[in-house]
Write an enzyme that holds these catalytic residues in place. Structure first.
Site, PDB file in Angstrom:
ATOM      1  N   ASP A 160      -9.965  -4.335  -3.871  1.00 45.71           N
ATOM      2  CA  ASP A 160      -9.801  -3.670  -2.564  1.00 45.71           C
ATOM      3  C   ASP A 160     -11.156  -3.577  -1.843  1.00 45.71           C
ATOM      4  OD1 ASP A 160      -8.638  -2.516  -0.366  1.00 45.71           O
ATOM      5  OD2 ASP A 160      -8.076  -0.643  -1.355  1.00 45.71           O
ATOM      6  N   HIS A 208       0.908  -1.164   0.000  1.00 48.38           N
ATOM      7  CA  HIS A 208       0.000   0.000   0.000  1.00 48.38           C
ATOM      8  C   HIS A 208       0.936   1.200   0.000  1.00 48.38           C
ATOM      9  CE1 HIS A 208      -3.471   2.417   1.736  1.00 48.38           C
ATOM     10  NE2 HIS A 208      -2.431   3.165   2.055  1.00 48.38           N
TER      11      HIS A 208
HETATM   12  O1  DOR Z   1      -9.723   2.524   1.343  1.00 51.81           O
HETATM   13  C1  DOR Z   1      -9.059   1.692   1.939  1.00 51.81           C
HETATM   14  N1  DOR Z   1      -9.625   0.855   2.828  1.00 51.81           N
HETATM   15  N2  DOR Z   1      -7.772   1.631   1.707  1.00 51.81           N
HETATM   16  C2  DOR Z   1      -6.960   0.860   2.420  1.00 51.81           C
HETATM   17  O2  DOR Z   1      -5.806   0.836   2.160  1.00 51.81           O
HETATM   18  C3  DOR Z   1      -7.478   0.064   3.556  1.00 51.81           C
HETATM   19  C4  DOR Z   1      -8.892  -0.233   3.369  1.00 51.81           C
HETATM   20  C5  DOR Z   1      -9.549  -0.764   4.599  1.00 51.81           C
HETATM   21  O3  DOR Z   1      -8.980  -1.648   5.257  1.00 51.81           O
HETATM   22  O4  DOR Z   1     -10.665  -0.323   4.894  1.00 51.81           O
HETATM   23 ZN    ZN Z   2      -4.397  -0.186   0.560  1.00 54.26          ZN
HETATM   24 ZN    ZN Z   3      -6.844  -2.666   0.866  1.00 54.14          ZN
END
Ligand code: DOR
Ligand code: ZN
Ligand code: ZN
EC number: 3.5.2.3
Length: 427
Positions: free
Chosen positions: A305, A179
């Protein structure tokens, strides 16, 4: 039991062709033309006019168990994956406890095995407690079942820690999925820095936070020879850097998410937390660079994601909402409707980005392909009938998806995992 799926438009070896697929118990028995005449199937599924594809592979999801089961569980997350046609997923380790020891890794594996309805590959953390300071024992984590390592949710801030992590990951031959985010360039931002941040009077996070750290990481990857996987790249500078790195022969792969491919900051019409994610929605120029990079191979694969949160955690606008949106249940239909039907991407390339490409990037020999003898992981889609994305249809506990309500094509009809029907559309 023999199941014949006949007359579908089958995605196989990079091509779409009208074929039949035969499933025997948990594995594929055959794929080819006119199998129907040879087989003595117990169950026949007529897939005429439907797309039949190897089950999708999503190397980036968040299942929240243990620790945050108000957001999602392994059961609900994997049911959501099945609903979207995904049969293999890579689950991130921002959990409580964090899988950062062999013992915790083994417990995670057992939980995934018990509750998952799809194949769940588990990431172990790069650093102890995901705190970015001390590297974990990757050989031991790999022996306990880790398929890759990541501290997703945060970037590794220290170059020295990253350098050490890469050396150890290279030695253990484990992909390191990063990340990419330099926190010193975030300035407490909640949205991409630019005109939209100004219009909504919100603190902006600089795109340089991603690209400058990516540049650092690529140079470190060149030296350490690690397999470096860049998560959710979102800027045109990141695309250019990856293109350069591949030309140099650096062992790098990268992913883009459906939301960064399909939305920009211009699509944020109000201070609505369902548009808040990290990295944030960027500019039209960034989006165009990502789409071009899908077609030319700079971007290796699409990953969602999938980041479910409870409704109260996404409330209160950009300043208060958690980062992240769900993705498993809407990815294919949205990408098909908005990129393939509009002529920006071919259907075979989209399917490659969701099947054989992630399998190749992460060396998963049995995933993303219809191959006799291998696990019968497969999905069937309807490309003809328009449909509306409805919140009531989500299996995920997370309803945080900005695409809810949209008209789409390409809804899932059935998903099989190791020959087991794990999702079927209701009539
Ligand atoms: O938008 C995100 N949500 N980006 C991340 O890197 C982590 C993820 C989360 O775990 O909710
Ligand atoms: Zn991420
Ligand atoms: Zn993520």
């Amino acid at each position: 039991m023999l199941t014949l799926i006949k007359n579908g438009l089958v995605y196989q070896a990079g091509q779409l062709q009208k074929m039949d697929v035969l499933l025997q118990d948990d594995h594929f028995a055959a794929v080819g033309v006119a199998l129907a005449e040879l087989s003595d199937a117990d169950r026949v599924i007529d897939a005429a006019g439907k797309l039949v594809t190897p089950g999708f592979v999503d190397v980036h999801v968040h299942y929240r168990q243990p620790g945050f089961t108000q957001k999602e569980t392994i059961k609900t997350g994997s049911l959501a994956a099945a609903h979207g046609g995904f049969t293999t997923v890579g689950a991130m380790p921002n959990l409580d406890p964090v899988p950062d020891t062999p013992e915790k890794m083994e417990q995670m594996q057992a939980l995934n095995q018990k509750d998952g309805v799809v194949h769940i590959l588990q990431y172990a953390a790069i650093t102890k407690g995901r705190r970015g300071k001390e590297v974990n024992d990757y050989a031991a984590l790999k022996a306990a079942g880790a398929f890759a390592i990541s501290d997703d949710g945060n970037g590794i801030q220290s170059a020295a820690v990253m350098y050490q992590a890469m050396q150890h990951a290279a030695a253990a031959n484990l992909p390191l999925a990063e990340h990419i985010e330099d926190e010193s360039l975030l300035f407490n931002g909640v949205i991409n820095a630019g005109p939209k941040a100004q219009e909504l009077n919100l603190p902006g996070m600089l795109d340089l936070s991603e690209s400058s750290q990516l540049a650092r990481d690529l140079i470190l990857a060149q030296r350490t020879k690690v397999h470096y996987h860049a998560c959710h790249i979102s800027t045109k500078e990141s695309v250019a850097l990856i293109r350069w790195a591949k030309q140099q022969g650096i062992r790098v792969t990268c992913e883009a998410t459906p939301h960064h491919l399909l939305l920009t900051a211009d699509d944020i019409l109000a201070d609505d937390g369902n548009y808040k994610m990290n990295p944030p929605l960027r500019t039209r120029a960034d989006q165009a660079a990502l789409i071009a990079a899908l077609a030319d191979g700079t971007i290796d694969l699409i990953a969602t994601d999938h980041a479910p949160h409870a409704a109260d955690e996404k409330a209160g606008g950009f300043c208060h909402a958690a980062f992240g949106i769900t993705g498993s249940e809407t990815a294919f239909s949205l990408l098909y409707t908005k990129l393939v039907k509009t002529g920006q991407l071919t259907l075979p390339r989209l399917l490659e980005l969701l099947t054989s490409a992630p399998a190749k990037a992460f060396s998963l020999p049995t995933a993303g392909t219809i191959q006799p003898g291998e696990p019968a992981d497969l999905a069937i889609f309807d490309l003809q009938q328009p449909s509306q994305i409805r919140e009531s249809a989500y299996y995920s506990k997370g309803k945080n998806n900005p695409f809810t309500g949209e008209q789409i094509y390409g809804i899932t009809e059935m998903t099989f995992v190791s020959g087991r029907l794990v999702y079927q559309k209701e009539d």
